[in-house]
Scaffold this motif. Structure first.
Motif, PDB file in Angstrom:
ATOM      1  N   TYR B 135       0.836  -1.212   0.000  1.00 10.89           N
ATOM      2  CA  TYR B 135       0.000   0.000   0.000  1.00 10.89           C
ATOM      3  C   TYR B 135       0.866   1.255   0.000  1.00 10.89           C
ATOM      4  CZ  TYR B 135       0.938   0.283   5.028  1.00 10.89           C
ATOM      5  OH  TYR B 135       1.565   0.375   6.231  1.00 10.89           O
ATOM      6  N   GLU B 136       2.116   1.143   0.457  1.00 14.17           N
ATOM      7  CA  GLU B 136       3.009   2.307   0.408  1.00 14.17           C
ATOM      8  C   GLU B 136       3.295   2.704  -1.038  1.00 14.17           C
ATOM      9  OE1 GLU B 136       5.380   1.518   4.611  1.00 14.17           O
ATOM     10  OE2 GLU B 136       6.460   1.289   2.733  1.00 14.17           O
ATOM     11  N   GLY B 137       3.472   1.688  -1.877  1.00 14.27           N
ATOM     12  CA  GLY B 137       3.682   1.968  -3.298  1.00 14.27           C
ATOM     13  C   GLY B 137       2.425   2.518  -3.949  1.00 14.27           C
ATOM     14  N   ARG B 138       1.267   2.026  -3.499  1.00 11.14           N
ATOM     15  CA  ARG B 138      -0.004   2.507  -4.058  1.00 11.14           C
ATOM     16  C   ARG B 138      -0.177   4.001  -3.795  1.00 11.14           C
ATOM     17  NH1 ARG B 138      -1.479  -0.908  -7.863  1.00 11.14           N
ATOM     18  NH2 ARG B 138      -1.387  -3.038  -7.086  1.00 11.14           N
ATOM     19  N   ALA B 139       0.350   4.475  -2.654  1.00 14.95           N
ATOM     20  CA  ALA B 139       0.238   5.900  -2.346  1.00 14.95           C
ATOM     21  C   ALA B 139       0.950   6.717  -3.414  1.00 14.95           C
ATOM     22  CB  ALA B 139       0.824   6.175  -0.967  1.00 14.95           C
ATOM     23  N   VAL B 140       2.125   6.266  -3.808  1.00 12.35           N
ATOM     24  CA  VAL B 140       2.892   6.986  -4.833  1.00 12.35           C
ATOM     25  C   VAL B 140       2.135   6.954  -6.162  1.00 12.35           C
ATOM     26  CG1 VAL B 140       5.079   7.087  -6.064  1.00 12.35           C
ATOM     27  CG2 VAL B 140       5.033   6.427  -3.647  1.00 12.35           C
ATOM     28  N   GLN B 141       1.576   5.792  -6.492  1.00  9.27           N
ATOM     29  CA  GLN B 141       0.806   5.680  -7.737  1.00  9.27           C
ATOM     30  C   GLN B 141      -0.407   6.606  -7.702  1.00  9.27           C
ATOM     31  OE1 GLN B 141      -0.225   1.579  -8.393  1.00  9.27           O
ATOM     32  NE2 GLN B 141       1.807   1.068  -9.143  1.00  9.27           N
ATOM     33  N   GLY B 142      -1.082   6.653  -6.557  1.00 12.93           N
ATOM     34  CA  GLY B 142      -2.260   7.496  -6.425  1.00 12.93           C
ATOM     35  C   GLY B 142      -1.922   8.958  -6.655  1.00 12.93           C
ATOM     36  N   HIS B 143      -0.793   9.369  -6.108  1.00 15.55           N
ATOM     37  CA  HIS B 143      -0.348  10.748  -6.285  1.00 15.55           C
ATOM     38  C   HIS B 143      -0.166  11.058  -7.777  1.00 15.55           C
ATOM     39  CE1 HIS B 143       1.708  14.449  -4.952  1.00 15.55           C
ATOM     40  NE2 HIS B 143       2.363  14.313  -6.094  1.00 15.55           N
ATOM     41  N   ILE B 144       0.528  10.158  -8.459  1.00 15.39           N
ATOM     42  CA  ILE B 144       0.753  10.370  -9.898  1.00 15.39           C
ATOM     43  C   ILE B 144      -0.583  10.367 -10.641  1.00 15.39           C
ATOM     44  CG2 ILE B 144       1.783   9.355 -11.960  1.00 15.39           C
ATOM     45  CD1 ILE B 144       4.011   8.243 -10.163  1.00 15.39           C
ATOM     46  N   ALA B 145      -1.476   9.441 -10.269  1.00 10.56           N
ATOM     47  CA  ALA B 145      -2.770   9.337 -10.948  1.00 10.56           C
ATOM     48  C   ALA B 145      -3.571  10.624 -10.781  1.00 10.56           C
ATOM     49  CB  ALA B 145      -3.553   8.144 -10.401  1.00 10.56           C
ATOM     50  N   GLY B 146      -3.623  11.130  -9.556  1.00  8.60           N
ATOM     51  CA  GLY B 146      -4.387  12.346  -9.296  1.00  8.60           C
ATOM     52  C   GLY B 146      -3.861  13.525 -10.092  1.00  8.60           C
ATOM     53  N   LYS B 147      -2.553  13.600 -10.229  1.00 10.27           N
ATOM     54  CA  LYS B 147      -1.942  14.703 -10.969  1.00 10.27           C
ATOM     55  C   LYS B 147      -2.103  14.548 -12.473  1.00 10.27           C
ATOM     56  CE  LYS B 147       0.244  17.455  -7.980  1.00 10.27           C
ATOM     57  NZ  LYS B 147       0.216  18.911  -7.977  1.00 10.27           N
ATOM     58  N   MET B 148      -2.076  13.327 -12.941  1.00 13.36           N
ATOM     59  CA  MET B 148      -1.993  13.104 -14.387  1.00 13.36           C
ATOM     60  C   MET B 148      -3.345  12.986 -15.077  1.00 13.36           C
ATOM     61  SD  MET B 148       1.131  13.261 -15.204  1.00 13.36           S
ATOM     62  CE  MET B 148       1.052  12.666 -16.888  1.00 13.36           C
ATOM     63  N   THR B 149      -4.394  12.642 -14.344  1.00 12.58           N
ATOM     64  CA  THR B 149      -5.664  12.396 -15.025  1.00 12.58           C
ATOM     65  C   THR B 149      -6.226  13.695 -15.593  1.00 12.58           C
ATOM     66  OG1 THR B 149      -7.902  11.544 -14.816  1.00 12.58           O
ATOM     67  CG2 THR B 149      -6.964  12.576 -12.850  1.00 12.58           C
ATOM     68  N   THR B 295       8.948   7.584 -15.320  1.00  9.97           N
ATOM     69  CA  THR B 295       9.491   7.931 -16.638  1.00  9.97           C
ATOM     70  C   THR B 295       9.248   9.399 -16.976  1.00  9.97           C
ATOM     71  OG1 THR B 295       7.452   7.424 -17.806  1.00  9.97           O
ATOM     72  CG2 THR B 295       8.991   5.613 -17.454  1.00  9.97           C
ATOM     73  N   ASP B 296       9.793   9.814 -18.131  1.00  4.63           N
ATOM     74  CA  ASP B 296       9.691  11.204 -18.552  1.00  4.63           C
ATOM     75  C   ASP B 296       8.308  11.552 -19.082  1.00  4.63           C
ATOM     76  OD1 ASP B 296      12.245  11.552 -17.798  1.00  4.63           O
ATOM     77  OD2 ASP B 296      13.110  11.215 -19.789  1.00  4.63           O
ATOM     78  N   ALA B 297       7.418  10.545 -19.175  1.00  9.92           N
ATOM     79  CA  ALA B 297       6.043  10.851 -19.569  1.00  9.92           C
ATOM     80  C   ALA B 297       5.351  11.663 -18.475  1.00  9.92           C
ATOM     81  CB  ALA B 297       5.273   9.561 -19.831  1.00  9.92           C
ATOM     82  N   ILE B 298       5.959  11.689 -17.288  1.00  6.82           N
ATOM     83  CA  ILE B 298       5.422  12.451 -16.157  1.00  6.82           C
ATOM     84  C   ILE B 298       6.187  13.774 -16.070  1.00  6.82           C
ATOM     85  CG2 ILE B 298       5.137  12.420 -13.638  1.00  6.82           C
ATOM     86  CD1 ILE B 298       3.533  10.309 -15.027  1.00  6.82           C
ATOM     87  N   ALA B 300       8.232  16.939 -14.725  1.00  9.42           N
ATOM     88  CA  ALA B 300       9.306  16.873 -13.733  1.00  9.42           C
ATOM     89  C   ALA B 300       8.827  17.210 -12.321  1.00  9.42           C
ATOM     90  CB  ALA B 300      10.436  17.815 -14.135  1.00  9.42           C
ATOM     91  N   ASP B 301       7.898  18.204 -12.200  1.00 13.20           N
ATOM     92  CA  ASP B 301       7.477  18.574 -10.848  1.00 13.20           C
ATOM     93  C   ASP B 301       6.672  17.463 -10.191  1.00 13.20           C
ATOM     94  OD1 ASP B 301       5.575  19.145 -12.835  1.00 13.20           O
ATOM     95  OD2 ASP B 301       4.455  20.464 -11.485  1.00 13.20           O
ATOM     96  N   VAL B 302       5.805  16.790 -10.981  1.00 14.12           N
ATOM     97  CA  VAL B 302       5.022  15.680 -10.430  1.00 14.12           C
ATOM     98  C   VAL B 302       5.954  14.545 -10.028  1.00 14.12           C
ATOM     99  CG1 VAL B 302       3.212  13.993 -10.903  1.00 14.12           C
ATOM    100  CG2 VAL B 302       3.038  16.296 -11.846  1.00 14.12           C
ATOM    101  N   LYS B 303       6.943  14.297 -10.871  1.00 11.62           N
ATOM    102  CA  LYS B 303       7.909  13.247 -10.582  1.00 11.62           C
ATOM    103  C   LYS B 303       8.634  13.535  -9.274  1.00 11.62           C
ATOM    104  CE  LYS B 303      12.011  11.045 -12.501  1.00 11.62           C
ATOM    105  NZ  LYS B 303      12.841  10.802 -13.663  1.00 11.62           N
ATOM    106  N   ALA B 304       9.042  14.814  -9.104  1.00  8.01           N
ATOM    107  CA  ALA B 304       9.769  15.188  -7.886  1.00  8.01           C
ATOM    108  C   ALA B 304       8.880  15.002  -6.657  1.00  8.01           C
ATOM    109  CB  ALA B 304      10.246  16.632  -7.991  1.00  8.01           C
ATOM    110  N   GLU B 305       7.601  15.378  -6.789  1.00  5.92           N
ATOM    111  CA  GLU B 305       6.678  15.213  -5.660  1.00  5.92           C
ATOM    112  C   GLU B 305       6.501  13.740  -5.309  1.00  5.92           C
ATOM    113  OE1 GLU B 305       3.944  18.969  -7.137  1.00  5.92           O
ATOM    114  OE2 GLU B 305       3.010  17.012  -6.861  1.00  5.92           O
TER     115      GLU B 305
END
Lengths: 309, 361
Positions: B135-149, B295-298, B300-305
């Motif tokens: 679930y710790e990894g899911r948190a990171v995925q969720g963050h990316i998902a929320g930013k990218m959708t 990856t670079d599809a994200i 840079a600021d989202v990646k850093a977060e």
């Protein structure tokens, strides 16, 4: 009615999803009409999946891949033909063995092909036709095999209904003794039917590994072959009903997933079991009172034939 | 002739099953039982990588053996008994369904150490359990998902409604919601761990509904392959294994199960005599959960977060389930600032507030 589900997308998705089971079912239908019960559909499908995948990856051509898949399925079915037609082995046991053997052999052949992406199959370019609202999405946005599978159903139907060859095939399935007395080579005809069934199952498997998924993983067919067997019974051995059955089975899976995604509160368990319930229902209704003949099952289904008997 | 062939086949089968192991008793023998084929590209593949790490680390001092495709149930008990009789000193059983078989066989072989993945029963002193905090990894995925959708619709392909999966869904949703209050989550239950065609269908259903970020809790790469067909509109994540073939998009990151450090630690403890029964549940901090390259599809600021989130979880300064969090029905679960106790997580059978739909019974 169902929230945000777009019927055009749903229908187009179910047409694609049902191609593998449709191909396998139409092949098995021909085999069973010739009086042979081959329970090895699952094994032949998965052999088709891996052989098609290997061919496509090595040659870089999806078209060759499909030919390779059909060949893989047909070669495995040849083993079944050898066991049941030449050595007169029990068809049920041989078919089950074929499934187990196919699953194992495909896993062995696929060892070096995990995680590789195959060359992609494009859609048929229909140009402006694809932009027609609703029908464009439903009818003109698919890869060639969606159309080919329907064409094969039509061809099998026409063959069985209108040609002399089809009549002979059905005669072999209904009464192999009579067909033999008329001078037809029962075993040779059955062998050809089995090969056709194997090639179709292999094609269906190749569709899975080359278009539907598209990649190779162990156990990729995950029971699709058994569904194809159920469809043949559901269709009461008639080609167009097999198409209906495949779309029904494929469609309910799609609908079930779409309903979940659209957050419609229908328990998924009911939808998941509904195609099987319908199959049972069809069997009960069709077999009620009037015996096996009304079910349209070939009379010699599952029986071995030897001229010396 | 026939009999000789049969014997040869049997011998070949045995030697394959036990990895061609010699019966040298001075080496410590570590054995692994796998539920799937090593070639699944996900769950079993990663366990096997861990086994190979053990071999690499200890070289001649340890020999490893494994058996693939062992069905859960009576067969597992037979395989375990065979392994214990065959000189295994420590046996790792790598699927939840081996739980009862592991405990039953462990009672008969008190000198052999048993390690059961993702289970909770330790009925004999020689049984340990281990799991990873996915679930710790899911948190990171969720963050990316929320930013990218872009459609504000994100999806999750669930396998079975068990606490492990529900935990992942909740963590994914909470962290997407945190950065994007408008986000909606669609969950599709596939009711399978492994069925590539069905997983692809589930992904397609989600995409047809307008979902543009998909996380999956099933074992194959099929959802990523389906996402790849959209030509970059839909992104997803690698699950269990890195799934690097789908870089840079649709696979924008991944959760990697990294069992190697744990296996090395346990076998090492056995070698130097410090081995003790344990109930391990490590996460990003312990190195069992790795976040695959973003990856670079994200941007840079989202990646850093996302990387900062990963590091704060790893450093222990942030817990993915930190209150205030309400349950789906609005009743309070965690108070302001409280973090979820492990017991609550391991028995989690509810969605958090904001997720619609019900968990199938």
């Amino acid at each position: 009615m169902f929230g945000s589900i777009d019927p055009a997308l749903l229908i187009s998705a179910l047409m694609v999803a049902s191609v593998p089971i449709l191909l396998a079912a139409i092949g098995e239908l021909v085999v069973e009409r010739a009086g042979v019960l081959n329970l090895g559909v699952e094994g032949m499908m998965i052999m088709g999946a891996i052989c098609g995948f290997i061919t496509a990856v090595e040659s870089g051509s999806p078209a060759l891949g499909f030919i390779g898949g059909a060949a893989g399925g047909a070669i495995l079915s040849l083993l079944f033909a050898l066991l049941t037609q030449v050595m007169q082995a029990n068809q049920v046991a041989s078919g089950l063995a074929l499934t187990l053997f196919g699953l194992g052999l495909s896993s062995l052949l696929g060892q070096g092909y995990v995680g590789i992406k195959p060359p992609l199959t494009g859609s048929v370019p229909f140009g402006p036709l694809a932009d027609i609202p609703f029908f464009g999405k439903v009818l003109f946005s698919h890869d060639p095999f969606v159309y080919l599978s329907v064409a094969i159903v039509a061809a099998v139907w026409a063959f069985l209904k209108f040609t002399r060859g089809g009549l002979i095939l059905r005669a072999v399935g209904e009464s192999h003794d009579a067909a033999h007395a008329l001078g037809y080579k029962v075993q040779r005809i059955r062998l050809l039917a089995i090969l056709f069934g194997g090639a179709m199952a292999g094609l269906g498997g190749a569709y899975l590994s080359l278009v539907r998924v598209p990649q190779w993983v162990d156990g990729i067919t995950a029971g699709a072959g058994w569904i194809a067997l159920a469809i043949v019974v559901f269709a009461s051995w008639r080609p167009w009903r097999a198409l209906l059955g495949a779309w029904l089975f494929g469609g309910i899976t799609q609908l079930q997933l779409n309903l979940q995604a659209a957050q419609v509160p229908i328990p998924v368990e009911y939808l998941s079991m509904s195609p099987y319930l319908i199959t049972i229902l069809v069997l009960v209704v069709m077999s009620s009172g009037r015996g096996r003949a009304s079910l349209n099952a070939p009379a010699c289904l599952g029986q071995n034939f030897h001229a010396a008997r | 002739m026939k009999r000789r062939q049969l014997l040869a086949t049997a011998a070949l089968g045995l030697s394959m099953a036990f990895g061609g192991a010699a019966l040298a008793q001075d080496k410590t023998k570590a054995c692994f039982v796998y539920v799937g084929p090593i070639g699944d590209g996900g769950w079993t593949f990663q366990h096997h990588q861990g086994a190979l790490d053990v071999q690499k680390t200890f070289g001649d001092k340890v020999e490893i053996a494994w058996q693939e495709n062992v069905p859960e149930g009576a067969d597992a008990e037979r395989v375990l008994t065979q392994m214990a009789l065959g000189g295994c000193d420590i046996i790792f059983t790598t699927s939840f369904g081996y739980m009862d078989a592991t405990n039953a066989v462990a009672k008969k072989f008190p000198n052999v150490k048993f390690e059961h993945a993702t289970g909770f029963k330790r009925e004999a002193p020689n049984v340990s359990t281990y799991n990873a905090r996915f679930y710790e990894g899911r948190a990171v995925q969720g963050h990316i998902a929320g930013k990218m959708t872009k459609s504000n619709k994100i999806g999750y392909i669930g396998s079975f409604p068990i606490p492990e999966v529900v935990m992942g869904i909740n963590s994914y949703y909470l962290h997407a919601k945190k950065v994007n209050p408008d986000v909606e989550l669609s969950v599709v239950w596939a009711f399978t761990w492994f069925d590539p065609a069905k997983e692809a269908d589930a992904a397609k259903a989600l995409i047809d509904q307008g979902v543009d970020v998909i996380a999956s809790h099933t074992d194959s790469t099929a959802p990523l392959a389906e996402a790849a067909k959209t030509g970059g509109k839909v992104i997803g994540f690698g699950q269990a294994s890195d799934m690097a073939d789908y870089k840079p998009s649709p696979r924008v990151s991944s959760i990697i199960d990294n069992w190697g450090p744990y296996y090395v630690k346990r076998v090492g403890a056995l070698l130097d005599g410090t081995y003790a029964q344990a109930d391990a549940w490590e996460g990003i901090a312990g190195g069992e959960v790795l976040i695959g390259e973003i990856t670079d599809a994200i941007p840079a600021d989202v990646k850093a977060e996302a990387e900062a989130l990963r590091d704060s979880i790893g450093a222990g300064t942030y817990h993915p389930f930190t209150g205030p969090i309400n349950k789906q029905d609005g009743s309070p679960w965690l108070a302001e600032g409280a973090t979820a106790p492990d017991g609550d997580l391991l028995g989690m059978n509810f969605y958090v507030e904001g997720i619609s739909g019900e968990i199938p019974k």
